[in-house]
Design a protein around this motif. Structure first.
Motif, mmCIF file in Angstrom:
data_model
loop_
_atom_site.group_PDB
_atom_site.id
_atom_site.type_symbol
_atom_site.label_atom_id
_atom_site.label_comp_id
_atom_site.label_asym_id
_atom_site.label_seq_id
_atom_site.Cartn_x
_atom_site.Cartn_y
_atom_site.Cartn_z
ATOM 1 N N LEU A 1 1.645 -26.562 17.934
ATOM 2 C CA LEU A 1 2.737 -25.595 18.036
ATOM 3 C C LEU A 1 3.378 -25.772 19.401
ATOM 4 O O LEU A 1 2.774 -25.442 20.432
ATOM 5 C CB LEU A 1 2.224 -24.153 17.879
ATOM 6 N N GLY A 2 4.574 -26.324 19.407
ATOM 7 C CA GLY A 2 5.219 -26.550 20.696
ATOM 8 C C GLY A 2 4.427 -27.524 21.545
ATOM 9 O O GLY A 2 4.092 -28.632 21.114
ATOM 10 N N ASN A 3 4.065 -27.103 22.766
ATOM 11 C CA ASN A 3 3.353 -27.969 23.700
ATOM 12 C C ASN A 3 1.843 -27.862 23.597
ATOM 13 O O ASN A 3 1.133 -28.505 24.382
ATOM 14 C CB ASN A 3 3.762 -27.620 25.143
ATOM 15 N N ILE A 4 1.339 -27.056 22.699
ATOM 16 C CA ILE A 4 -0.106 -26.833 22.646
ATOM 17 C C ILE A 4 -0.666 -27.215 21.277
ATOM 18 O O ILE A 4 0.070 -27.349 20.289
ATOM 19 C CB ILE A 4 -0.447 -25.350 22.933
ATOM 20 N N ARG A 5 -1.975 -27.377 21.255
ATOM 21 C CA ARG A 5 -2.699 -27.598 20.011
ATOM 22 C C ARG A 5 -3.730 -26.495 19.869
ATOM 23 O O ARG A 5 -4.415 -26.136 20.830
ATOM 24 C CB ARG A 5 -3.377 -28.972 20.006
ATOM 25 N N LEU A 6 -3.823 -25.955 18.684
ATOM 26 C CA LEU A 6 -4.729 -24.835 18.434
ATOM 27 C C LEU A 6 -5.680 -25.186 17.293
ATOM 28 O O LEU A 6 -5.291 -25.844 16.317
ATOM 29 C CB LEU A 6 -3.947 -23.573 18.068
ATOM 30 N N GLN A 7 -6.901 -24.726 17.430
ATOM 31 C CA GLN A 7 -7.906 -24.969 16.394
ATOM 32 C C GLN A 7 -7.730 -23.997 15.240
ATOM 33 O O GLN A 7 -7.445 -22.811 15.443
ATOM 34 C CB GLN A 7 -9.310 -24.814 16.985
ATOM 35 N N VAL A 8 -7.866 -24.471 14.026
ATOM 36 C CA VAL A 8 -7.781 -23.615 12.845
ATOM 37 C C VAL A 8 -9.077 -22.815 12.750
ATOM 38 O O VAL A 8 -10.163 -23.375 12.567
ATOM 39 C CB VAL A 8 -7.568 -24.447 11.564
ATOM 40 N N LEU A 9 -8.952 -21.501 12.886
ATOM 41 C CA LEU A 9 -10.123 -20.623 12.860
ATOM 42 C C LEU A 9 -10.504 -20.200 11.453
ATOM 43 O O LEU A 9 -11.662 -19.859 11.200
ATOM 44 C CB LEU A 9 -9.869 -19.371 13.711
ATOM 45 N N GLY A 10 -9.528 -20.175 10.538
ATOM 46 C CA GLY A 10 -9.836 -19.743 9.189
ATOM 47 C C GLY A 10 -8.609 -19.643 8.321
ATOM 48 O O GLY A 10 -7.500 -20.038 8.705
ATOM 49 N N GLU A 11 -8.831 -19.098 7.151
ATOM 50 C CA GLU A 11 -7.781 -18.941 6.135
ATOM 51 C C GLU A 11 -7.552 -17.456 5.881
ATOM 52 O O GLU A 11 -8.511 -16.678 5.777
ATOM 53 C CB GLU A 11 -8.221 -19.630 4.844
ATOM 54 N N ILE A 12 -6.305 -17.050 5.818
ATOM 55 C CA ILE A 12 -5.967 -15.660 5.540
ATOM 56 C C ILE A 12 -5.985 -15.439 4.028
ATOM 57 O O ILE A 12 -5.387 -16.189 3.273
ATOM 58 C CB ILE A 12 -4.593 -15.288 6.143
#
Length: 208
Positions: free
Chosen positions: A163-174
């Motif tokens: 997302l933009g300049n960062i990378r985020l870990q997928v924590l789960g599913e809604i």
């Protein structure tokens, strides 16, 4: 009888009324049925009104997730946010906007990002898989996706998305989404992330 009520209670009155109505009984029956139907309709409408009002009172908070929402297309200043927080027992902050999300296979998709801060929602319950994911979102730099995104791009819990300049870990599913009132949310899948993580993404600047 000396009173109208006394005359009304005499059997002679009713016999005379019955005799005089012999030529109009069908009309009298129709008129009586119309009156009864009208009263029944009014009672039904009033009952429906009460039921709807009670339903709105009991479910409106869960539909919004809070007692009050203050929104603006411009950034709410820290001073105004502090004043609003002082008026509330609990408060939360959200920034929501459409943006592109990058996936591990190199593809990208338009999503509706909701960056949350605080204990929102205050009413209702969010359901995720795994269950602790929503709690983790408040303390960890991660993201929660819906099942459509996970299936379409073959993403699993633990993978990273951009997302933009960062990378985020997928924590789960809604599995049961948070309340939302945005019209754009119906056009793109919602993605949930912590507000603190989005600040460093570069997506909140004037050139984003």
């Amino acid at each position: 009888p000396k009173t109208v009520i006394g005359a009304f209670l005499r059997s002679w009155t009713w016999r005379m009324a019955w005799r005089d109505s012999r030529n109009q009984r069908l009309r009298l029956l129709s008129f009586s049925m119309a009156v009864v139907s009208g009263i029944a309709a009014l009672v039904a409408i009033q009952s429906l009104k009460v039921t709807v009002e009670n339903g709105i009172k009991t479910q409106a908070k869960e539909l919004l997730g809070a007692d009050l929402q203050v929104s603006s297309r411009q950034e709410i200043s820290a001073e105004d946010a502090a004043k609003l927080s002082q008026l509330a027992t609990r408060s939360s902050r959200e920034v929501a906007f459409p943006t592109m999300m990058r996936f591990p296979d190199g593809s990208a998709k338009l999503v509706f990002l909701r960056a949350l801060e605080g204990d929102y929602p205050f009413y209702g319950k969010i359901e995720t898989v795994p269950p602790p994911a929503w709690t983790q979102l408040r303390t960890e730099e991660g993201v929660i996706l819906n099942s459509a995104l996970l299936n379409q791009f073959g993403v699993r819990v633990g993978d990273e998305v951009g997302l933009g300049n960062i990378r985020l870990q997928v924590l789960g599913e809604i599995s049961k989404a948070a309340p939302g009132v945005s019209r754009f949310g119906a056009l793109a899948p919602a993605v949930y992330a912590p507000y603190s993580g989005i600040e460093s993404s570069g997506l909140l600047g004037p050139k984003s």
